[in-house]
Enzyme design. Structure first.
Site, PDB file in Angstrom:
ATOM      1  N   ASP A 161       7.947   8.421  10.439  1.00 41.35           N
ATOM      2  CA  ASP A 161       8.892   8.615   9.338  1.00 41.35           C
ATOM      3  C   ASP A 161       9.689   9.918   9.301  1.00 41.35           C
ATOM      4  O   ASP A 161      10.890   9.897   9.208  1.00 41.35           O
ATOM      5  CB  ASP A 161       8.147   8.478   8.007  1.00 41.35           C
ATOM      6  CG  ASP A 161       7.448   7.132   7.879  1.00 41.35           C
ATOM      7  OD1 ASP A 161       7.331   6.395   8.875  1.00 41.35           O
ATOM      8  OD2 ASP A 161       7.005   6.810   6.768  1.00 41.35           O
ATOM      9  N   GLU A 392      -5.899   9.434   7.887  1.00 41.02           N
ATOM     10  CA  GLU A 392      -4.636   8.822   8.332  1.00 41.02           C
ATOM     11  C   GLU A 392      -4.121   9.504   9.602  1.00 41.02           C
ATOM     12  O   GLU A 392      -3.672   8.868  10.537  1.00 41.02           O
ATOM     13  CB  GLU A 392      -3.613   8.958   7.196  1.00 41.02           C
ATOM     14  CG  GLU A 392      -2.267   8.324   7.487  1.00 41.02           C
ATOM     15  CD  GLU A 392      -1.297   8.452   6.305  1.00 41.02           C
ATOM     16  OE1 GLU A 392      -1.639   9.171   5.327  1.00 41.02           O
ATOM     17  OE2 GLU A 392      -0.219   7.852   6.369  1.00 41.02           O
TER      18      GLU A 392
END
Ligand code: GLC
Length: 427
Positions: A161, A392
């Site tokens: 991202d 994550e």
């Protein structure tokens, strides 16, 4: 230790199971994400084959009529997440986001078939034409001028991202005045310093606005949308996927599709020179509007071997970069070169390591005979989890776990690859 981490990983996949699909992690990401789900399937495949295929089948239930598999499928509304279905306005059932993500399903499906039984073969065969339609969508709508290189219309389509790679294209986006106040939810769940900034978020939403205002006309978006860049990660995942699609086509007696996939692959291999950087010693992101190239080696650059991209000389050069960068990090391959001034070891895709990308880099290295580097990467990936748990993403220098906790894809990659059981090594 080894055994209990394995059990924890299995428990995380079960816990994040919402019935037919897994969420990446509770609260922060409450829907089905495309590449997360495919990696989740690889994890499930180590202990529950039926559930593994179900994950991919549910993913394809969100496929658009034109063949696109969206990056998020909103199976049920969850007010905890922004931007939700009301921002994307996809007009599909189930509602979804309006662009895709790295197409990693063909490779996972082939791996599952090669390591499975007749059941795996049947389940792969049933999905085969949907898979083909998705690859055809990428070549049609993300490479409308048939250059051999696909573009992405949003940084989120890369799955990486906020990588500095996108700063070039993002810098040119004009934020419309009527965008309104954006109710960010992500920064209520995790530390804002580990997430994209407000300025970046406005630009992300400006692209979404352009998309729904043209009813997600993907040729229009590719030609005139606010953002169109080459992402080495999407390009290399697609090339590997086309290779694996061709192999599946051979297995299923589809010579026409096999030939088409092989032709795509050949054309894509030739296209890769257009985003090679001699300065960097690797393939880098490229702005298709201005021709500008990104300036540093990333974990996406390191996926070139996974796609068998580049000339022998280029592969030699980029392998040397991979080795040099691994020497700077103790916990796997960073999302931005740590020798570069823009490296931030804790901010999302601007430095941290992500185990799913390590997995693809590791397979590429080992297929090219770089066994020592591949093993080192696998061990580093496992040690990050041993040090901090199933986060994550991780700080590549300290192994500190960052972002969401009890994360599906970190658990899945631990089971399928990092643990070292070799249950799912691609053939
Ligand atoms: C973030 C990541 C993306 C991932 C998603 C869900 O947006 O950048 O790659 O698919 O979270 O985990």
């Amino acid at each position: 230790m080894h055994q209990s981490l394995k059990q924890q990983a299995i428990d995380i996949l079960r816990m994040n199971d919402r019935g037919g699909y897994t969420v990446p992690t509770a609260r922060l990401y409450p829907y089905q994400w495309e590449w997360d789900s495919v990696f989740a399937a690889l994890g499930f495949a180590t202990f529950d084959r039926d559930r593994a295929w179900e994950e991919i089948e549910t993913l394809f239930s969100g496929q658009w009529d034109d063949g696109m598999v969206p990056h998020i499928i909103f199976h049920k509304t969850d007010p905890d997440y922004f931007p939700g279905p009301e921002m994307w306005k996809s007009n599909t059932v189930p509602p979804s986001s309006g662009h895709s993500q790295p197409p990693v399903a063909a490779s996972a499906m082939l791996t599952m078939m090669q390591t499975g039984t007749d059941m795996d073969r049947e389940r792969a065969k049933a999905l085969f034409h949907k898979l083909y339609a998705w690859h055809r969508w990428f070549h049609t709508y993300r490479d409308p001028d048939n250059t051999g290189v696909v573009g992405i219309i949003h940084p989120w389509e890369s799955g990486r991202d906020n990588c500095p790679d996108w700063d070039i294209g993002m810098g040119r986006i004009v934020v419309p005045d009527d965008l309104g106040d954006l109710p960010r939810r992500d920064i209520t769940h995790v530390d804002p310093s580990e997430r994209p900034t407000a300025e970046q978020y406005n630009r992300y939403l400006a692209i979404v606005k352009f998309g729904h205002e043209c009813q997600w006309d993907h040729l229009e978006i590719a030609r005139n949308g606010p953002f169109f860049m080459v992402d080495p990660c999407v390009q290399f995942a697609l090339m590997r996927g086309d290779r694996d699609l061709a192999e599946l086509a051979t297995e299923f007696g589809e010579p026409g599709i096999r030939d088409e996939a092989e032709a795509w692959l050949k054309h894509s291999k030739a296209g890769c020179d257009s985003f090679w950087s001699d300065d960097v010693g690797g393939h880098v992101a490229k702005d298709l509007r201005t021709g500008g190239l990104s300036t540093a080696f990333t974990n996406a650059s390191a996926m070139a071997l996974y796609a068998d991209a580049g000339s022998p000389d280029q592969q030699k050069r980029l392998t040397a970069e991979i080795a040099a960068i691994l020497d700077h990090c103790s916990f796997g391959f960073p999302s931005w070169d740590p020798r570069d001034a823009q490296f931030e070891s804790r901010r999302y895709w601007r430095g941290p390591i992500w185990s799913v990308v390590n997995y693809m880099i590791g397979i590429g290295l080992s297929e090219k005979g770089e066994t020592a580097l591949a093993e080192r990467l696998r061990n580093d990936t496992r040690r990050a989890v041993e040090t901090s748990g199933f986060f994550e993403y991780f700080d590549p220098l300290t192994g500190e776990g960052l972002g969401g906790k009890l994360f599906t894809w970190t658990a899945a990659i631990h089971l399928a690859w990092a643990m070292g059981d070799d249950m799912l090594q691609a053939g």
